[in-house]
Design an enzyme around this catalytic site. Structure first.
Site, PDB file in Angstrom:
ATOM      1  N   PRO A 274      -3.531   0.463  18.578  1.00 36.39           N
ATOM      2  CA  PRO A 274      -3.259  -0.023  17.221  1.00 36.39           C
ATOM      3  C   PRO A 274      -3.469   0.998  16.097  1.00 36.39           C
ATOM      4  CG  PRO A 274      -5.273  -1.010  18.085  1.00 36.39           C
ATOM      5  CD  PRO A 274      -4.669  -0.244  19.197  1.00 36.39           C
TER       6      PRO A 274
ATOM      7  N   TYR B 218      -9.108   5.154   7.277  1.00 34.95           N
ATOM      8  CA  TYR B 218      -9.232   5.526   8.687  1.00 34.95           C
ATOM      9  C   TYR B 218     -10.316   6.604   8.746  1.00 34.95           C
ATOM     10  CZ  TYR B 218      -4.734   3.224   9.767  1.00 34.95           C
ATOM     11  OH  TYR B 218      -3.718   2.313   9.954  1.00 34.95           O
TER      12      TYR B 218
ATOM     13  N   LYS C 164       1.809   0.260  14.839  1.00 35.80           N
ATOM     14  CA  LYS C 164       3.234   0.282  15.174  1.00 35.80           C
ATOM     15  C   LYS C 164       3.719  -0.876  16.046  1.00 35.80           C
ATOM     16  CE  LYS C 164       4.635   3.857  13.055  1.00 35.80           C
ATOM     17  NZ  LYS C 164       4.279   3.137  11.830  1.00 35.80           N
TER      18      LYS C 164
ATOM     19  N   HIS D 252       0.844  -1.200   0.000  1.00 39.12           N
ATOM     20  CA  HIS D 252       0.000   0.000   0.000  1.00 39.12           C
ATOM     21  C   HIS D 252       0.874   1.243   0.000  1.00 39.12           C
ATOM     22  CE1 HIS D 252      -4.050  -1.821   1.332  1.00 39.12           C
ATOM     23  NE2 HIS D 252      -3.254  -2.783   0.930  1.00 39.12           N
TER      24      HIS D 252
ATOM     25  N   TYR E 291       4.071   6.936   9.576  1.00 40.89           N
ATOM     26  CA  TYR E 291       3.262   5.742   9.257  1.00 40.89           C
ATOM     27  C   TYR E 291       4.098   4.672   8.559  1.00 40.89           C
ATOM     28  CZ  TYR E 291      -0.892   3.018   8.132  1.00 40.89           C
ATOM     29  OH  TYR E 291      -1.823   2.004   8.054  1.00 40.89           O
TER      30      TYR E 291
HETATM   31  P1  RFL Z   1       3.353 -11.050  21.695  1.00 36.26           P
HETATM   32  O1  RFL Z   1       2.933 -11.149  20.282  1.00 36.26           O
HETATM   33  O2  RFL Z   1       2.299 -10.793  22.721  1.00 36.26           O
HETATM   34  O3  RFL Z   1       4.128 -12.400  22.036  1.00 36.26           O
HETATM   35  C1  RFL Z   1       4.453 -12.752  23.351  1.00 36.26           C
HETATM   36  C2  RFL Z   1       4.566 -14.263  23.434  1.00 36.26           C
HETATM   37  O4  RFL Z   1       4.994 -14.612  24.758  1.00 36.26           O
HETATM   38  C3  RFL Z   1       4.233 -15.727  25.210  1.00 36.26           C
HETATM   39  N1  RFL Z   1       4.227 -15.739  26.690  1.00 36.26           N
HETATM   40  C4  RFL Z   1       4.935 -16.621  27.436  1.00 36.26           C
HETATM   41  N2  RFL Z   1       5.767 -17.612  27.091  1.00 36.26           N
HETATM   42  C5  RFL Z   1       6.335 -18.347  28.093  1.00 36.26           C
HETATM   43  N3  RFL Z   1       6.063 -18.131  29.421  1.00 36.26           N
HETATM   44  C6  RFL Z   1       5.242 -17.118  29.802  1.00 36.26           C
HETATM   45  N4  RFL Z   1       4.989 -16.912  31.102  1.00 36.26           N
HETATM   46  C7  RFL Z   1       4.640 -16.315  28.791  1.00 36.26           C
HETATM   47  N5  RFL Z   1       3.767 -15.279  28.808  1.00 36.26           N
HETATM   48  C8  RFL Z   1       3.543 -14.934  27.528  1.00 36.26           C
HETATM   49  C9  RFL Z   1       2.864 -15.497  24.601  1.00 36.26           C
HETATM   50  O5  RFL Z   1       2.122 -16.712  24.525  1.00 36.26           O
HETATM   51  C10 RFL Z   1       3.215 -14.939  23.228  1.00 36.26           C
HETATM   52  O6  RFL Z   1       3.317 -15.947  22.251  1.00 36.26           O
HETATM   53  O7  RFL Z   1       4.470  -9.930  21.900  1.00 36.26           O
HETATM   54  P2  RFL Z   1       5.625  -9.361  20.933  1.00 36.26           P
HETATM   55  O8  RFL Z   1       6.428 -10.475  20.371  1.00 36.26           O
HETATM   56  O9  RFL Z   1       6.272  -8.278  21.694  1.00 36.26           O
HETATM   57  O10 RFL Z   1       4.853  -8.744  19.676  1.00 36.26           O
HETATM   58  C11 RFL Z   1       4.027  -7.596  19.827  1.00 36.26           C
HETATM   59  C12 RFL Z   1       2.887  -7.625  18.800  1.00 36.26           C
HETATM   60  O11 RFL Z   1       2.225  -8.869  18.897  1.00 36.26           O
HETATM   61  C13 RFL Z   1       1.898  -6.465  19.006  1.00 36.26           C
HETATM   62  O12 RFL Z   1       2.581  -5.284  19.304  1.00 36.26           O
HETATM   63  C14 RFL Z   1       1.025  -6.223  17.748  1.00 36.26           C
HETATM   64  O13 RFL Z   1       0.133  -7.289  17.537  1.00 36.26           O
HETATM   65  C15 RFL Z   1       0.234  -4.922  17.900  1.00 36.26           C
HETATM   66  N6  RFL Z   1      -0.671  -4.667  16.773  1.00 36.26           N
HETATM   67  C16 RFL Z   1      -0.197  -4.136  15.587  1.00 36.26           C
HETATM   68  N7  RFL Z   1       1.118  -3.916  15.408  1.00 36.26           N
HETATM   69  C17 RFL Z   1       1.589  -3.476  14.196  1.00 36.26           C
HETATM   70  O14 RFL Z   1       2.801  -3.278  14.062  1.00 36.26           O
HETATM   71  N8  RFL Z   1       0.763  -3.234  13.123  1.00 36.26           N
HETATM   72  C18 RFL Z   1      -0.582  -3.423  13.220  1.00 36.26           C
HETATM   73  O15 RFL Z   1      -1.298  -3.258  12.228  1.00 36.26           O
HETATM   74  C19 RFL Z   1      -1.117  -3.862  14.494  1.00 36.26           C
HETATM   75  N9  RFL Z   1      -2.431  -4.073  14.635  1.00 36.26           N
HETATM   76  C20 RFL Z   1      -2.039  -4.951  16.893  1.00 36.26           C
HETATM   77  C21 RFL Z   1      -2.900  -4.638  15.797  1.00 36.26           C
HETATM   78  C22 RFL Z   1      -2.556  -5.554  18.043  1.00 36.26           C
HETATM   79  C23 RFL Z   1      -3.893  -5.829  18.104  1.00 36.26           C
HETATM   80  N10 RFL Z   1      -4.352  -6.465  19.289  1.00 36.26           N
HETATM   81  C24 RFL Z   1      -5.138  -7.606  19.287  1.00 36.26           C
HETATM   82  C25 RFL Z   1      -3.782  -6.078  20.551  1.00 36.26           C
HETATM   83  C26 RFL Z   1      -4.244  -4.904  15.859  1.00 36.26           C
HETATM   84  C27 RFL Z   1      -4.751  -5.481  17.012  1.00 36.26           C
HETATM   85  C28 RFL Z   1      -6.237  -5.726  17.056  1.00 36.26           C
HETATM   86  C1  PHB Z   2      -5.056  -4.506  10.635  1.00 37.00           C
HETATM   87  O1  PHB Z   2      -5.140  -4.776   9.421  1.00 37.00           O
HETATM   88  O2  PHB Z   2      -5.273  -5.358  11.513  1.00 37.00           O
HETATM   89  C2  PHB Z   2      -4.706  -3.122  11.062  1.00 37.00           C
HETATM   90  C3  PHB Z   2      -4.411  -2.169  10.091  1.00 37.00           C
HETATM   91  C4  PHB Z   2      -4.091  -0.873  10.487  1.00 37.00           C
HETATM   92  C5  PHB Z   2      -4.071  -0.551  11.831  1.00 37.00           C
HETATM   93  C6  PHB Z   2      -4.340  -1.510  12.794  1.00 37.00           C
HETATM   94  C7  PHB Z   2      -4.657  -2.807  12.409  1.00 37.00           C
HETATM   95  O3  PHB Z   2      -3.777   0.729  12.195  1.00 37.00           O
END
Ligand code: RFL
Ligand code: PHB
Length: 399
Positions: A301, A209, A305, A78, A393
């Site tokens: 989110p 957005y 980032k 994109h 972004y």
């Molecule tokens: P994670 O992915 O939470 O992974 C942590 C891992 O540690 C495990 N764990 C354990 N393992 C052993 N012993 C324990 N006691 C433990 N406790 C936990 C867990 O099971 C897990 O597997 O952290 P990490 O690696 O720091 O990664 C961070 C990302 O996952 C997070 O920041 C993103 O998902 C945030 N996020 C987005 N980030 C983006 O860069 N671009 C996006 O478009 C974006 N959209 C989003 C998002 C997060 C969302 N949610 C659900 C919070 C959209 C959503 C809806």
């Molecule tokens: C997604 O596709 O899950 C998504 C895209 C943009 C955002 C957050 C989540 O800012």
């Protein structure tokens, strides 16, 4: 705890999310051994629906590491986003404003699948389903991590040079930094996102957005057959209150503009509500423990980032560990937290800015609400403001 077996590695990594998996790959490329301890199963980590947007440098890094083949085939590139408010659409041409940079929409669980299979194929050690992870001697030269492979299994011990806490926001590693030495900064927002996955064709070539008087909405994508959409809701709301009809009706009202564009519907096969917070832990290290990703910081989110920041942290950490093993210098490790926090605070600022500008917040004064609308109006009409949004972004430079 009484232990039955003890093994050794150079870096013990807790958590197989993006932070832990990228770190293990980056270290492996430098000949540094690691073991990942993950408490969920492989199926669970590969099936959890989360982020979607990768910054350009993360895509470049995956390609450099030889991990980008499927992403390049199945990801969506994109070069712009659409901001929508007052029923008007405004295109932000990110590539034109940033010298050709774009973002890639490729789901986080697909990244996880690619990283897990590549790591296992090259002989890496990932232990799934571990429990009772406990840290010992983090202040000494040989820290130890104790754990069980299964809930009733014996306690095992992993001796190592360093521990990387990549265990997400609810994991134990942040708590292992003594409370008296760490400061936690936090905002909890009075709204959340209801996210859905729907089997429908794309409605629009780029992410939308939308700031609407009924609340924020976001249109994103996953594949030609599956779309990802979000609406702002009360974070305490029960998903049972949201029938598919109610969700679609809200999405139509918040996303449609004056041009006659319409949203394409399909069956909803996944839905859930998440709360939103901004959070930073300073410092991100204690003795030989280094925490990375969501274990150390959370962004709402709206700026897309979180995953990207997790990768940025472990890139800094892998470079510092590489320097330590190659030259004996611990300078990079000593500065790990300070180096990461400079980037983290900029991402926190951007995510907070996008969130406050795009959501409706009934707890804010009418004055503040009007300022957010003025900000949107300014952003879409000022090239300088648009450029600032675009360069954040697509991702600020890594160095
Ligand atoms: P994670 O992915 O939470 O992974 C942590 C891992 O540690 C495990 N764990 C354990 N393992 C052993 N012993 C324990 N006691 C433990 N406790 C936990 C867990 O099971 C897990 O597997 O952290 P990490 O690696 O720091 O990664 C961070 C990302 O996952 C997070 O920041 C993103 O998902 C945030 N996020 C987005 N980030 C983006 O860069 N671009 C996006 O478009 C974006 N959209 C989003 C998002 C997060 C969302 N949610 C659900 C919070 C959209 C959503 C809806
Ligand atoms: C997604 O596709 O899950 C998504 C895209 C943009 C955002 C957050 C989540 O800012």
């Amino acid at each position: 705890m009484q232990t039955t077996s003890s093994t050794r590695t150079q870096v013990a990594i807790v958590g197989a999310g993006p932070a832990g998996l990228f770190l293990s790959h980056l270290l492996h490329r430098q000949g540094i051994e690691s073991v990942i301890l993950e408490h969920r199963s492989r199926e669970e980590i590969e099936g959890t629906i989360r982020a979607g947007v990768l910054e350009q440098w993360v895509v470049d890094l995956m390609n450099d590491m030889g991990l980008g083949d499927r992403m390049m085939r199945e990801g969506h590139f994109h070069s712009g986003i659409t901001l929508r408010f007052d029923r008007q659409s405004h295109h932000i041409d990110m590539a034109e404003l940033t010298g050709g940079k774009r973002v890639t929409v490729y789901a986080q669980h697909e990244v996880i699948r690619d990283l897990v299979s590549a790591r296992l194929e090259d002989g890496g050690s990932i232990l799934f389903g571990v429990s009772d992870v406990q840290f010992h001697d983090l202040d000494g030269k040989t820290p130890r991590v104790q754990f069980r492979r299964s809930p009733d299994g014996p306690v095992e011990e992993l001796r190592c040079d360093f521990v990387a806490g990549c265990d997400g926001f609810h994991g134990p590693s942040r708590q292992a930094i003594p409370a008296a030495t760490r400061t936690e900064y936090q905002i909890v927002y009075p709204f959340g996102w209801l996210g859905i996955l729907t089997e429908a064709p794309p409605s629009h070539p780029e992410l939308i957005y939308a700031n609407h008087e009924r609340g924020f909405a976001l249109l994103s994508t996953r594949s030609p057959e599956v779309q990802r959409l979000y609406i702002q809701v009360d974070p305490k709301d029960d998903i049972a209150n949201w029938s598919d009809d109610r969700i679609w009706s809200e999405l139509h009202r918040r996303l449609e503009d004056e041009s006659g564009w319409t949203l394409k519907e399909g069956p909803i096969f996944q839905k859930g509500i998440i709360a939103m917070r901004s959070f930073v832990c300073d410092p991100m290290q204690h003795g030989r423990l280094f925490i990375a990703g969501d274990a150390a910081h959370i962004v709402p989110p709206t700026g897309a980032k979180g995953l990207n920041l997790a990768v940025a942290d472990v890139l800094v950490l892998s470079r510092a560990m590489t320097a330590y093993y190659k030259t004996g210098s611990s300078e990079g490790l000593d500065r790990y937290s300070a180096t990461c926090l400079r980037r983290i605070w900029k991402a926190e600022r951007f995510s907070w800015y996008m969130t406050t500008m795009l959501h409706r917040n009934e707890h804010e004064s009418p004055f503040e609400q009007r300022v957010h609308l003025a900000e949107l109006d300014y952003v879409v009409h000022s090239r300088a403001a648009m450029t600032a949004l675009a360069e954040n972004y697509v991702g600020l430079p890594m160095e």
